[in-house]
Write a protein that holds these residues in place. Structure first.
Motif, PDB file in Angstrom:
ATOM      1  N   THR A 241       0.847  -1.194   0.000  1.00  0.00           N
ATOM      2  CA  THR A 241       0.000   0.000   0.000  1.00  0.00           C
ATOM      3  C   THR A 241       0.880   1.240   0.000  1.00  0.00           C
ATOM      4  O   THR A 241       2.077   1.175   0.334  1.00  0.00           O
ATOM      5  N   TYR A 242       0.297   2.349  -0.327  1.00  0.00           N
ATOM      6  CA  TYR A 242       1.025   3.614  -0.287  1.00  0.00           C
ATOM      7  C   TYR A 242       1.485   3.911   1.137  1.00  0.00           C
ATOM      8  O   TYR A 242       2.614   4.354   1.352  1.00  0.00           O
ATOM      9  N   GLU A 243       0.619   3.621   2.094  1.00  0.00           N
ATOM     10  CA  GLU A 243       0.966   3.854   3.498  1.00  0.00           C
ATOM     11  C   GLU A 243       2.161   3.006   3.920  1.00  0.00           C
ATOM     12  O   GLU A 243       3.061   3.468   4.618  1.00  0.00           O
TER      13      GLU A 243
ATOM     14  N   THR B 248      -2.858   0.206  -9.289  1.00  0.00           N
ATOM     15  CA  THR B 248      -3.018   1.647  -9.482  1.00  0.00           C
ATOM     16  C   THR B 248      -4.478   2.091  -9.471  1.00  0.00           C
ATOM     17  O   THR B 248      -4.757   3.265  -9.229  1.00  0.00           O
TER      18      THR B 248
ATOM     19  N   CYS C 249      -6.041   2.983  -5.650  1.00  0.00           N
ATOM     20  CA  CYS C 249      -5.585   4.131  -4.860  1.00  0.00           C
ATOM     21  C   CYS C 249      -5.572   5.408  -5.682  1.00  0.00           C
ATOM     22  O   CYS C 249      -4.501   5.936  -6.008  1.00  0.00           O
TER      23      CYS C 249
ATOM     24  N   ASP D 177      -6.003   8.335  -4.839  1.00  0.00           N
ATOM     25  CA  ASP D 177      -5.377   9.443  -4.119  1.00  0.00           C
ATOM     26  C   ASP D 177      -3.854   9.439  -4.227  1.00  0.00           C
ATOM     27  O   ASP D 177      -3.187  10.351  -3.739  1.00  0.00           O
ATOM     28  N   THR D 178      -3.279   8.430  -4.872  1.00  0.00           N
ATOM     29  CA  THR D 178      -1.818   8.366  -5.035  1.00  0.00           C
ATOM     30  C   THR D 178      -1.376   8.845  -6.414  1.00  0.00           C
ATOM     31  O   THR D 178      -0.220   8.672  -6.787  1.00  0.00           O
TER      32      THR D 178
ATOM     33  N   TRP E  43       1.848  10.859  -6.545  1.00  0.00           N
ATOM     34  CA  TRP E  43       3.016  10.020  -6.254  1.00  0.00           C
ATOM     35  C   TRP E  43       3.380   9.187  -7.484  1.00  0.00           C
ATOM     36  O   TRP E  43       4.552   9.129  -7.875  1.00  0.00           O
TER      37      TRP E  43
END
Length: 115
Positions: free
Chosen positions: A12-14, A63, A66, A68-69, A72
């Motif tokens: 995950t991005y987190e 992709t 998420c 919201d990424t 990034w």
């Protein structure tokens, strides 16, 4: 009907934000459910990982999951097409294998990135 997913464990991005800078030899397969060639890319990537003499952690990032990424992915990682496999060491981008490639392309990238 179950949707196909890559063989590698998702990241995950987190998790990337928390652990990315500590991961020494990391490849992330960026993929999407709608992309029909991701399955072939995953097969080639897995062959290359098995053939590698180095210990490389492989993860995948959907992709589509998420939105919201986007910044990034596009700005920081310069992701422009799928599939893309990016090699990292301690949070730094070492290189990319873009679009559908065979196992040999991944093996050559690993040798270059993780020399």
């Amino acid at each position: 009907m179950e949707v196909w997913k890559p063989s590698s464990k998702p990241i995950t991005y987190e998790e990337w934000l928390e652990r990315g800078s500590a991961m020494d030899r990391l490849v992330i397969h960026f993929w999407a459910k709608w992309n029909n060639v991701d399955k072939q890319a995953d097969e080639a990537l897995q062959q290359a990982l098995q053939a590698s003499s180095k210990s490389i952690e492989a993860r995948c990032f959907d992709t589509d999951e998420c939105p919201d990424t986007f910044d990034w992915l596009r700005s920081d990682l310069k992701l422009v097409t799928l599939p893309t496999v990016i090699g990292f060491s301690k949070g730094t981008v070492l290189g990319r294998v873009i679009a559908l490639q065979g196992a040999q392309a991944y093996q050559e990238a690993f040798a270059d990135w993780f020399a």
